[in-house]
Design an enzyme around this catalytic site. Structure first.
Site, PDB file in Angstrom:
ATOM      1  N   LYS A 196      44.628  35.056   3.536  1.00  0.00           N
ATOM      2  CA  LYS A 196      43.646  34.543   3.819  1.00  0.00           C
ATOM      3  C   LYS A 196      42.643  34.638   2.287  1.00  0.00           C
ATOM      4  O   LYS A 196      42.506  35.777   2.050  1.00  0.00           O
ATOM      5  CB  LYS A 196      42.634  34.780   4.860  1.00  0.00           C
ATOM      6  CG  LYS A 196      41.455  34.144   5.107  1.00  0.00           C
ATOM      7  CD  LYS A 196      40.346  34.686   6.003  1.00  0.00           C
ATOM      8  CE  LYS A 196      39.301  35.430   4.965  1.00  0.00           C
ATOM      9  NZ  LYS A 196      38.372  34.415   4.238  1.00  0.00           N
ATOM     10  N   GLY A 249      38.221  43.925  -0.411  1.00  0.00           N
ATOM     11  CA  GLY A 249      36.809  43.548  -0.285  1.00  0.00           C
ATOM     12  C   GLY A 249      35.997  44.646   0.078  1.00  0.00           C
ATOM     13  O   GLY A 249      36.265  45.743  -0.366  1.00  0.00           O
ATOM     14  N   SER A 250      34.646  44.534   0.582  1.00  0.00           N
ATOM     15  CA  SER A 250      33.638  45.416   0.845  1.00  0.00           C
ATOM     16  C   SER A 250      34.298  46.507   1.977  1.00  0.00           C
ATOM     17  O   SER A 250      35.036  46.006   2.677  1.00  0.00           O
ATOM     18  CB  SER A 250      32.417  44.783   1.122  1.00  0.00           C
ATOM     19  OG  SER A 250      32.666  44.326   2.495  1.00  0.00           O
ATOM     20  N   GLU A 272      41.590  48.110   0.168  1.00  0.00           N
ATOM     21  CA  GLU A 272      41.020  48.493  -1.517  1.00  0.00           C
ATOM     22  C   GLU A 272      39.671  47.989  -1.135  1.00  0.00           C
ATOM     23  O   GLU A 272      39.318  46.655  -1.071  1.00  0.00           O
ATOM     24  CB  GLU A 272      41.985  47.584  -2.220  1.00  0.00           C
ATOM     25  CG  GLU A 272      43.229  47.778  -2.425  1.00  0.00           C
ATOM     26  CD  GLU A 272      43.333  49.302  -3.385  1.00  0.00           C
ATOM     27  OE1 GLU A 272      42.406  49.594  -4.096  1.00  0.00           O
ATOM     28  OE2 GLU A 272      44.470  49.726  -3.389  1.00  0.00           O
ATOM     29  N   CYS A 306      35.022  45.554  -8.594  1.00  0.00           N
ATOM     30  CA  CYS A 306      34.785  46.585  -7.802  1.00  0.00           C
ATOM     31  C   CYS A 306      34.812  48.127  -8.655  1.00  0.00           C
ATOM     32  O   CYS A 306      34.043  49.063  -8.207  1.00  0.00           O
ATOM     33  CB  CYS A 306      35.977  46.917  -6.922  1.00  0.00           C
ATOM     34  SG  CYS A 306      37.873  46.813  -7.845  1.00  0.00           S
ATOM     35  N   GLU A 405      26.482  49.663  -3.474  1.00  0.00           N
ATOM     36  CA  GLU A 405      27.338  48.609  -4.678  1.00  0.00           C
ATOM     37  C   GLU A 405      26.509  47.590  -4.736  1.00  0.00           C
ATOM     38  O   GLU A 405      26.188  46.878  -3.778  1.00  0.00           O
ATOM     39  CB  GLU A 405      28.509  48.267  -4.046  1.00  0.00           C
ATOM     40  CG  GLU A 405      29.511  47.419  -4.948  1.00  0.00           C
ATOM     41  CD  GLU A 405      30.944  47.239  -4.474  1.00  0.00           C
ATOM     42  OE1 GLU A 405      31.024  46.794  -3.348  1.00  0.00           O
ATOM     43  OE2 GLU A 405      31.844  47.209  -5.120  1.00  0.00           O
TER      44      GLU A 405
HETATM   45  P1  NAD Z   1      33.751  40.913   1.676  1.00  0.00           P
HETATM   46  O1  NAD Z   1      34.203  42.073   2.288  1.00  0.00           O
HETATM   47  O2  NAD Z   1      32.655  40.291   2.161  1.00  0.00           O
HETATM   48  O3  NAD Z   1      35.021  39.808   1.968  1.00  0.00           O
HETATM   49  C1  NAD Z   1      36.350  39.988   1.603  1.00  0.00           C
HETATM   50  C2  NAD Z   1      37.206  39.119   2.624  1.00  0.00           C
HETATM   51  O4  NAD Z   1      37.203  39.413   3.876  1.00  0.00           O
HETATM   52  C3  NAD Z   1      36.839  37.793   2.357  1.00  0.00           C
HETATM   53  O5  NAD Z   1      37.940  36.725   2.500  1.00  0.00           O
HETATM   54  C4  NAD Z   1      36.020  37.393   3.817  1.00  0.00           C
HETATM   55  O6  NAD Z   1      35.987  36.238   4.314  1.00  0.00           O
HETATM   56  C5  NAD Z   1      36.935  38.608   4.487  1.00  0.00           C
HETATM   57  N1  NAD Z   1      36.280  38.745   5.877  1.00  0.00           N
HETATM   58  C6  NAD Z   1      34.785  38.666   6.098  1.00  0.00           C
HETATM   59  N2  NAD Z   1      34.557  39.162   7.216  1.00  0.00           N
HETATM   60  C7  NAD Z   1      35.659  39.589   7.948  1.00  0.00           C
HETATM   61  C8  NAD Z   1      36.171  39.966   9.047  1.00  0.00           C
HETATM   62  N3  NAD Z   1      35.236  40.464  10.144  1.00  0.00           N
HETATM   63  N4  NAD Z   1      37.454  40.196   9.486  1.00  0.00           N
HETATM   64  C9  NAD Z   1      38.591  39.993   8.402  1.00  0.00           C
HETATM   65  N5  NAD Z   1      38.073  39.418   7.210  1.00  0.00           N
HETATM   66  C10 NAD Z   1      36.777  39.277   7.055  1.00  0.00           C
HETATM   67  O7  NAD Z   1      33.871  40.995   0.411  1.00  0.00           O
HETATM   68  P2  NAD Z   1      33.677  39.996  -0.985  1.00  0.00           P
HETATM   69  O8  NAD Z   1      32.227  39.719  -1.082  1.00  0.00           O
HETATM   70  O9  NAD Z   1      34.523  38.951  -0.917  1.00  0.00           O
HETATM   71  O10 NAD Z   1      34.041  40.727  -2.175  1.00  0.00           O
HETATM   72  C11 NAD Z   1      33.348  41.872  -2.891  1.00  0.00           C
HETATM   73  C12 NAD Z   1      33.856  43.165  -2.202  1.00  0.00           C
HETATM   74  O11 NAD Z   1      35.283  43.108  -2.832  1.00  0.00           O
HETATM   75  C13 NAD Z   1      33.167  44.420  -3.227  1.00  0.00           C
HETATM   76  O12 NAD Z   1      32.727  45.329  -2.134  1.00  0.00           O
HETATM   77  C14 NAD Z   1      34.216  44.756  -4.382  1.00  0.00           C
HETATM   78  O13 NAD Z   1      34.016  46.200  -4.543  1.00  0.00           O
HETATM   79  C15 NAD Z   1      35.411  44.760  -3.105  1.00  0.00           C
HETATM   80  N6  NAD Z   1      36.581  44.603  -4.126  1.00  0.00           N
HETATM   81  C16 NAD Z   1      37.578  45.871  -4.185  1.00  0.00           C
HETATM   82  C17 NAD Z   1      38.619  45.796  -5.196  1.00  0.00           C
HETATM   83  C18 NAD Z   1      39.504  46.920  -5.151  1.00  0.00           C
HETATM   84  O14 NAD Z   1      40.696  46.560  -5.812  1.00  0.00           O
HETATM   85  N7  NAD Z   1      39.048  48.008  -4.731  1.00  0.00           N
HETATM   86  C19 NAD Z   1      38.823  44.535  -5.810  1.00  0.00           C
HETATM   87  C20 NAD Z   1      37.876  43.693  -5.855  1.00  0.00           C
HETATM   88  C21 NAD Z   1      36.801  43.720  -5.073  1.00  0.00           C
END
Ligand code: NAD
Length: 503
Positions: A196, A249-250, A272, A306, A405
């Site tokens: 996704k 993601g977050s 991650e 991130c 963050e």
């Molecule tokens: P996010 O957590 O809002 O979303 C990430 C993904 O999760 C999206 O595809 C979103 O649609 C999906 N999502 C949202 N709610 C969900 C749920 N209930 N169940 C399953 N999936 C769901 O994060 P973002 O705003 O897209 O990205 C930014 C974040 O990602 C920051 O916190 C950043 O630090 C982190 N990030 C981490 C790394 C790493 O390698 N550690 C790399 C890039 C980004």
């Protein structure tokens, strides 16, 4: 209303992302399931809004639980024959995908520019992404277990096997890199995958799917869904036929994904997550080098990384000198602000209005608490989601701006006296993704490397530096498991112990 693929006029890059020649692209907005592009069964869509203009860039299919089911079934059907393919076959296909990515860089850059505002002029995601894919392409032969003859009567061994149907959920900030980090090791290990993409940058993943099909990847091996976290991401994380999920993601969403995995079939989960990475500048360091690296770290991708160095700790005797240099370098790295499609632009907007409002609210709160802004200010509402770089000088230790963050070009610079104080403050965080130290003293450098609570350490360098053959990942709330390197391949296999009686 379901919209299928649609044509938009682009200031294209003629595949070198220099952005000079206009060209029209046929933008794919449907899911990629079982080797075909198809809309959602429900015909539901969502709008993708260009953060520079506020206008709609595309109307994208929004996957619901039934679309997730279709994709998982397709991945299941493809899984046995894909696992039986030779490692050489899988490598050849992966390398063909890389070549096609190289031939379509302009289109990738364009899609990211209209989705999340990344300037075409400094688009580098394909370089990092294909390095990762090419690295993993050759690693199928290196998936191996071990044997033990320590028991007289038995041969004992481990087998490494693919899970079968796996899943990935990615964020928006560096989509192509994220795709390669998940698709490369999962497929090379013999799994099939349902991925996704993020609702903020779904188009890159669909272009990847088109190229994978062109490269001859069999139907069902890779399935790409666009959609919102709820219901699409949640349905995937809860799916009973998915055996492993890797999420980036977050931290907040990571917890939801892990909970969904636990509440369904206890699928294996790699996370991650976010960061609040410290960078320590000791008084004996090369200040010019430290300021340059710290500036690039916070300005790369408008701070939406991130592992960005968002807390800079400077030893007091050199703090003023460092701050002056740091401001200069940040403004230099920022360069020209404007339309990401303009080849002269080096800094674009942040990803969307939600991201802009979140940064604005962090900065408004910091201002209310009396924090001193050494550079920048609270951004004003304007047509595009542009945020000037911000340096906050010595904010209160427990304020949100130090602890949480922000995910934008916002950094705290904090003076310290002793090394112990620097280590204590650097580690005083829920996160533990990346930490860096600048010093000319090797003993001090090693001491910091050992004491930092972070999965990745920079010595006289900082993020986004990393390389594809060493793992990255987080300690504490920055995640579980590692990606990249052989560790990043191992997470996509299951280990089975086999005991053979020799008597
Ligand atoms: P996010 O957590 O809002 O979303 C990430 C993904 O999760 C999206 O595809 C979103 O649609 C999906 N999502 C949202 N709610 C969900 C749920 N209930 N169940 C399953 N999936 C769901 O994060 P973002 O705003 O897209 O990205 C930014 C974040 O990602 C920051 O916190 C950043 O630090 C982190 N990030 C981490 C790394 C790493 O390698 N550690 C790399 C890039 C980004």
């Amino acid at each position: 209303m379901e919209s299928f693929s649609s044509t938009y006029l682009a200031a294209d890059a003629d595949n070198d992302n220099s952005g000079t020649r206009p060209r029209s692209y046929n933008i794919e907005t449907r899911h990629f399931i079982d080797g075909e592009f198809q809309g959602s069964k429900s015909c539901l869509t969502f709008d993708l809004i260009n953060p520079t203009t506020g206008e709609r860039s595309a109307e994208v299919s929004a996957a619901q639980a039934e679309d997730v089911d279709l994709a998982v079934v397709a991945a299941g059907r493809a899984s046995t024959s894909w696992a039986k393919r030779s490692a050489s076959d899988r490598r050849a296909m992966m390398l063909r995908i890389c070549d096609l990515i190289d031939q379509n860089v302009g289109e990738f850059a364009y899609l990211e520019a209209i989705s999340m505002g990344k300037p075409v002029a400094n688009y580098v995601d394909h370089i990092i992404g294909t390095s990762i894919l090419r690295y993993y392409a050759g690693k199928g032969h290196d998936i191996r277990g071990f044997t033990s003859l320590t028991t007289d009567t038995h041969l004992n061994m481990t087998l490494k096997q693919p899970y079968g149907v796996t899943a990935a959920i990615i964020p928006w900030n560096v989509s192509l890199i994220m795709l390669c980090m998940k698709i490369g090791p999962s497929l090379i290990a013999g799994n099939t995958l349902v991925l996704k993409s993020s609702e903020k940058s779904p188009l890159t993943s669909l272009l990847f799917a088109r190229l994978a099909k062109q490269a001859g990847l069999p139907a069902g091996v890779l399935n790409i869904l666009s959609g919102l976290g709820l219901p699409c991401g949640d349905s995937l994380a809860r799916h009973m036929d998915v055996r492993k999920i890797s999420f980036t993601g977050s931290a907040r969403t990571g917890m939801l994904v892990q909970r969904a995995a636990a509440e369904s079939n206890l699928k294996d989960c790699t996370l991650e997550l976010g960061g609040k990475s410290p960078l320590v500048v000791l008084e004996d360091s090369d200040l010019e080098k430290a300021a340059q690296a710290a500036a690039f770290s916070i300005m790369f991708n408008s701070g939406q990384i991130c592992m960005a160095s968002t807390r800079v700790y400077v030893q007091r005797p050199v703090a003023d000198q460092f701050l002056t240099l740091y401001k200069e370098k940040i403004l230099q790295v920022r360069g020209r602000v404007g339309d990401p499609l303009d080849p002269q632009t080096t800094s674009g907007p942040v990803a969307d209005r939600q991201q802009f409002n979140s940064i604005k609210s962090f900065l408004g709160e910091a201002k209310k608490q009396g924090c001193s802004f050494s550079l920048g200010d609270v951004p004003l509402e304007q047509r595009g989601c542009f945020v000037d770089p911000v340096i906050i000088w010595d904010p209160p230790k427990n304020s949100d701006i130090v602890k949480k963050e922000v995910f934008g070009p916002v950094v705290c610079v904090i003076p310290f006296d002793s090394e112990d104080e620097a280590i204590e403050q650097a580690n005083d965080s829920d996160f533990g993704l990346y930490a860096s130290v600048f010093t000319r003293d090797i003993n001090r450098a090693i001491r910091f490397a050992k004491e930092f609570e972070a999965g990745t350490i920079g010595i006289n360098t900082t993020s986004p530096y990393h390389c594809e053959n060493l793992p990255i990942g987080g300690m504490k709330s920055s995640g579980t498991g590692r990606e990249l390197g052989l560790e990043g391949l191992d997470i996509w296999t299951e280990t089975k112990s086999v005991f053979m009686d020799l008597s």
